[in-house]
Motif scaffolding. Structure first.
Motif, PDB file in Angstrom:
ATOM      1  N   VAL A  29     -31.980 -48.644 -21.324  1.00  0.00           N
ATOM      2  CA  VAL A  29     -32.499 -49.892 -20.769  1.00  0.00           C
ATOM      3  C   VAL A  29     -31.526 -50.465 -19.757  1.00  0.00           C
ATOM      4  O   VAL A  29     -30.330 -50.616 -20.039  1.00  0.00           O
ATOM      5  N   TYR A  30     -32.060 -50.799 -18.580  1.00  0.00           N
ATOM      6  CA  TYR A  30     -31.336 -51.556 -17.565  1.00  0.00           C
ATOM      7  C   TYR A  30     -32.186 -52.798 -17.278  1.00  0.00           C
ATOM      8  O   TYR A  30     -33.190 -52.721 -16.562  1.00  0.00           O
ATOM      9  N   ALA A  31     -31.773 -53.929 -17.849  1.00  0.00           N
ATOM     10  CA  ALA A  31     -32.618 -55.112 -17.784  1.00  0.00           C
ATOM     11  C   ALA A  31     -32.551 -55.813 -16.430  1.00  0.00           C
ATOM     12  O   ALA A  31     -33.486 -56.524 -16.058  1.00  0.00           O
ATOM     13  N   GLY A  32     -31.464 -55.664 -15.706  1.00  0.00           N
ATOM     14  CA  GLY A  32     -31.354 -56.296 -14.404  1.00  0.00           C
ATOM     15  C   GLY A  32     -30.995 -57.771 -14.492  1.00  0.00           C
ATOM     16  O   GLY A  32     -30.641 -58.294 -15.550  1.00  0.00           O
ATOM     17  N   ALA A  33     -31.092 -58.464 -13.362  1.00  0.00           N
ATOM     18  CA  ALA A  33     -30.716 -59.881 -13.296  1.00  0.00           C
ATOM     19  C   ALA A  33     -31.708 -60.741 -14.074  1.00  0.00           C
ATOM     20  O   ALA A  33     -32.874 -60.384 -14.252  1.00  0.00           O
ATOM     21  N   GLY A  34     -31.199 -61.886 -14.577  1.00  0.00           N
ATOM     22  CA  GLY A  34     -32.049 -62.808 -15.325  1.00  0.00           C
ATOM     23  C   GLY A  34     -31.655 -62.858 -16.788  1.00  0.00           C
ATOM     24  O   GLY A  34     -30.873 -62.033 -17.271  1.00  0.00           O
ATOM     25  N   ASP A  35     -32.208 -63.851 -17.495  1.00  0.00           N
ATOM     26  CA  ASP A  35     -31.943 -64.009 -18.927  1.00  0.00           C
ATOM     27  C   ASP A  35     -32.960 -63.168 -19.692  1.00  0.00           C
ATOM     28  O   ASP A  35     -34.109 -63.586 -19.896  1.00  0.00           O
ATOM     29  N   ASP A  36     -32.545 -61.992 -20.104  1.00  0.00           N
ATOM     30  CA  ASP A  36     -33.469 -61.020 -20.687  1.00  0.00           C
ATOM     31  C   ASP A  36     -33.413 -61.023 -22.206  1.00  0.00           C
ATOM     32  O   ASP A  36     -32.384 -61.349 -22.809  1.00  0.00           O
ATOM     33  N   ASP A  37     -34.526 -60.641 -22.817  1.00  0.00           N
ATOM     34  CA  ASP A  37     -34.660 -60.568 -24.271  1.00  0.00           C
ATOM     35  C   ASP A  37     -34.909 -59.108 -24.640  1.00  0.00           C
ATOM     36  O   ASP A  37     -35.965 -58.550 -24.336  1.00  0.00           O
ATOM     37  N   LEU A  38     -33.914 -58.488 -25.282  1.00  0.00           N
ATOM     38  CA  LEU A  38     -34.024 -57.078 -25.675  1.00  0.00           C
ATOM     39  C   LEU A  38     -34.288 -57.021 -27.173  1.00  0.00           C
ATOM     40  O   LEU A  38     -33.418 -57.375 -27.976  1.00  0.00           O
ATOM     41  N   ARG A  39     -35.474 -56.580 -27.547  1.00  0.00           N
ATOM     42  CA  ARG A  39     -35.865 -56.542 -28.954  1.00  0.00           C
ATOM     43  C   ARG A  39     -35.727 -55.117 -29.488  1.00  0.00           C
ATOM     44  O   ARG A  39     -36.351 -54.191 -28.983  1.00  0.00           O
ATOM     45  N   VAL A  40     -34.919 -54.974 -30.519  1.00  0.00           N
ATOM     46  CA  VAL A  40     -34.583 -53.654 -31.049  1.00  0.00           C
ATOM     47  C   VAL A  40     -35.314 -53.434 -32.370  1.00  0.00           C
ATOM     48  O   VAL A  40     -35.067 -54.139 -33.351  1.00  0.00           O
ATOM     49  N   GLU A  41     -36.197 -52.438 -32.390  1.00  0.00           N
ATOM     50  CA  GLU A  41     -36.939 -52.130 -33.614  1.00  0.00           C
ATOM     51  C   GLU A  41     -36.239 -51.074 -34.448  1.00  0.00           C
ATOM     52  O   GLU A  41     -36.477 -50.966 -35.653  1.00  0.00           O
ATOM     53  N   ASP A  42     -35.412 -50.258 -33.811  1.00  0.00           N
ATOM     54  CA  ASP A  42     -34.563 -49.313 -34.537  1.00  0.00           C
ATOM     55  C   ASP A  42     -33.269 -49.173 -33.740  1.00  0.00           C
ATOM     56  O   ASP A  42     -33.121 -49.772 -32.680  1.00  0.00           O
ATOM     57  N   LEU A  43     -32.336 -48.409 -34.260  1.00  0.00           N
ATOM     58  CA  LEU A  43     -31.024 -48.294 -33.615  1.00  0.00           C
ATOM     59  C   LEU A  43     -30.842 -46.944 -32.924  1.00  0.00           C
ATOM     60  O   LEU A  43     -29.720 -46.484 -32.730  1.00  0.00           O
ATOM     61  N   GLU A  44     -31.954 -46.338 -32.531  1.00  0.00           N
ATOM     62  CA  GLU A  44     -31.894 -45.029 -31.889  1.00  0.00           C
ATOM     63  C   GLU A  44     -31.674 -45.113 -30.384  1.00  0.00           C
ATOM     64  O   GLU A  44     -31.561 -44.076 -29.717  1.00  0.00           O
ATOM     65  N   PHE A  45     -31.623 -46.330 -29.829  1.00  0.00           N
ATOM     66  CA  PHE A  45     -31.485 -46.450 -28.380  1.00  0.00           C
ATOM     67  C   PHE A  45     -30.167 -45.830 -27.906  1.00  0.00           C
ATOM     68  O   PHE A  45     -29.171 -45.813 -28.625  1.00  0.00           O
ATOM     69  N   VAL A  46     -30.182 -45.341 -26.668  1.00  0.00           N
ATOM     70  CA  VAL A  46     -29.011 -44.679 -26.088  1.00  0.00           C
ATOM     71  C   VAL A  46     -28.120 -45.674 -25.366  1.00  0.00           C
ATOM     72  O   VAL A  46     -26.883 -45.621 -25.474  1.00  0.00           O
ATOM     73  N   ARG A  47     -28.737 -46.594 -24.638  1.00  0.00           N
ATOM     74  CA  ARG A  47     -27.958 -47.579 -23.872  1.00  0.00           C
ATOM     75  C   ARG A  47     -28.793 -48.836 -23.674  1.00  0.00           C
ATOM     76  O   ARG A  47     -30.000 -48.756 -23.431  1.00  0.00           O
ATOM     77  N   ALA A  48     -28.124 -49.980 -23.776  1.00  0.00           N
ATOM     78  CA  ALA A  48     -28.767 -51.266 -23.495  1.00  0.00           C
ATOM     79  C   ALA A  48     -27.852 -52.048 -22.569  1.00  0.00           C
ATOM     80  O   ALA A  48     -26.785 -52.495 -22.978  1.00  0.00           O
ATOM     81  N   ASP A  49     -28.270 -52.194 -21.328  1.00  0.00           N
ATOM     82  CA  ASP A  49     -27.496 -52.897 -20.305  1.00  0.00           C
ATOM     83  C   ASP A  49     -28.285 -54.142 -19.913  1.00  0.00           C
ATOM     84  O   ASP A  49     -29.345 -54.053 -19.289  1.00  0.00           O
ATOM     85  N   GLY A  50     -27.752 -55.319 -20.273  1.00  0.00           N
ATOM     86  CA  GLY A  50     -28.474 -56.547 -20.005  1.00  0.00           C
ATOM     87  C   GLY A  50     -28.408 -56.989 -18.561  1.00  0.00           C
ATOM     88  O   GLY A  50     -29.251 -57.781 -18.124  1.00  0.00           O
ATOM     89  N   GLY A  51     -27.423 -56.533 -17.797  1.00  0.00           N
ATOM     90  CA  GLY A  51     -27.282 -56.965 -16.421  1.00  0.00           C
ATOM     91  C   GLY A  51     -26.805 -58.404 -16.326  1.00  0.00           C
ATOM     92  O   GLY A  51     -26.341 -59.004 -17.305  1.00  0.00           O
TER      93      GLY A  51
END
Length: 204
Positions: A29-51
């Motif tokens: 995930v690359y969320a980019g600019a802004g106040d983003d909400d990243l909802r995680v249903e499991d912990l299998e994600f590789v990368r979470a970049d809020g920007g």
């Protein structure tokens, strides 16, 4: 934007403004600019970049342990708020993880109705700042960690902030290595300088 991942694992890219992104499976995930909400249903994600912006990573479901110390550096970056929810989830982090989580704002906030936070802050010079506005605050010359009072926190190691009573205690003589001058200070004052890696030995 409202962007949802699937169990297949995708690359999810947000746009400008606040995005709602749901992580499920091996997502990047690359969320980019802004106040983003990243909802995680499991912990299998590789990368979470809020920007840029104040971004929140929320754990959905119960029994999750998000152990940042066990994940590669850079897996979770630019995420200033972690919400453990209300189902006894757990967050494990070391002080170096704060640098990745908040490289711009330098403040990491952990919220939730229940759950546990284990933070290894030893050697980094964090000071226990007590309760402020419903959060237990731990400060460092650069970074700040805020943990909601509702959460159980286990930290190693933050020195307690000296009280007015501490500073009023009798004075003692301290000799600082490699410094020519003697310092006469209140007995409790060295606690205020707990961010130093080592204290000077006391000599009578």
């Amino acid at each position: 934007d409202n962007i949802a991942g699937t169990a297949m694992g995708e690359s999810l890219v947000g746009g400008r403004g606040g995005d709602l992104i749901t992580l499920k499976g091996a997502d990047v995930v690359y969320a980019g600019a802004g106040d983003d909400d990243l909802r995680v249903e499991d912990l299998e994600f590789v990368r979470a970049d809020g920007g840029a912006g104040e971004d929140t990573l929320r754990l959905f479901g119960g029994g999750h342990t998000l152990d940042l110390t066990a994940r590669p550096d850079g897996d979770v970056v630019d995420v200033e708020v972690i919400d453990l929810g209300g189902a006894d989830n757990k967050l494990v982090l070391a002080w170096r993880d704060l640098r990745a989580l908040a490289p711009r704002a330098h403040v990491v906030t952990v919220t939730g109705q229940s759950g546990t936070v284990e933070a290894d802050l030893k050697g980094a010079g964090f000071v226990d700042g007590g309760i402020q506005d419903g959060f237990h605050v731990y400060t460092h010359p650069v970074y700040t960690l805020r943990i909601a009072e509702a959460l159980q926190a286990s930290l190693a190691r933050a020195a307690a902030q000296p009280t007015a009573a501490d500073l009023a205690r009798p004075h003692e003589l301290w000799i600082v290595p490699q410094v020519e001058h003697l310092l006469v200070v209140p007995a409790a004052l060295p606690r205020a300088f707990a961010w130093l890696d080592a204290r000077a030995p006391r000599q009578r």
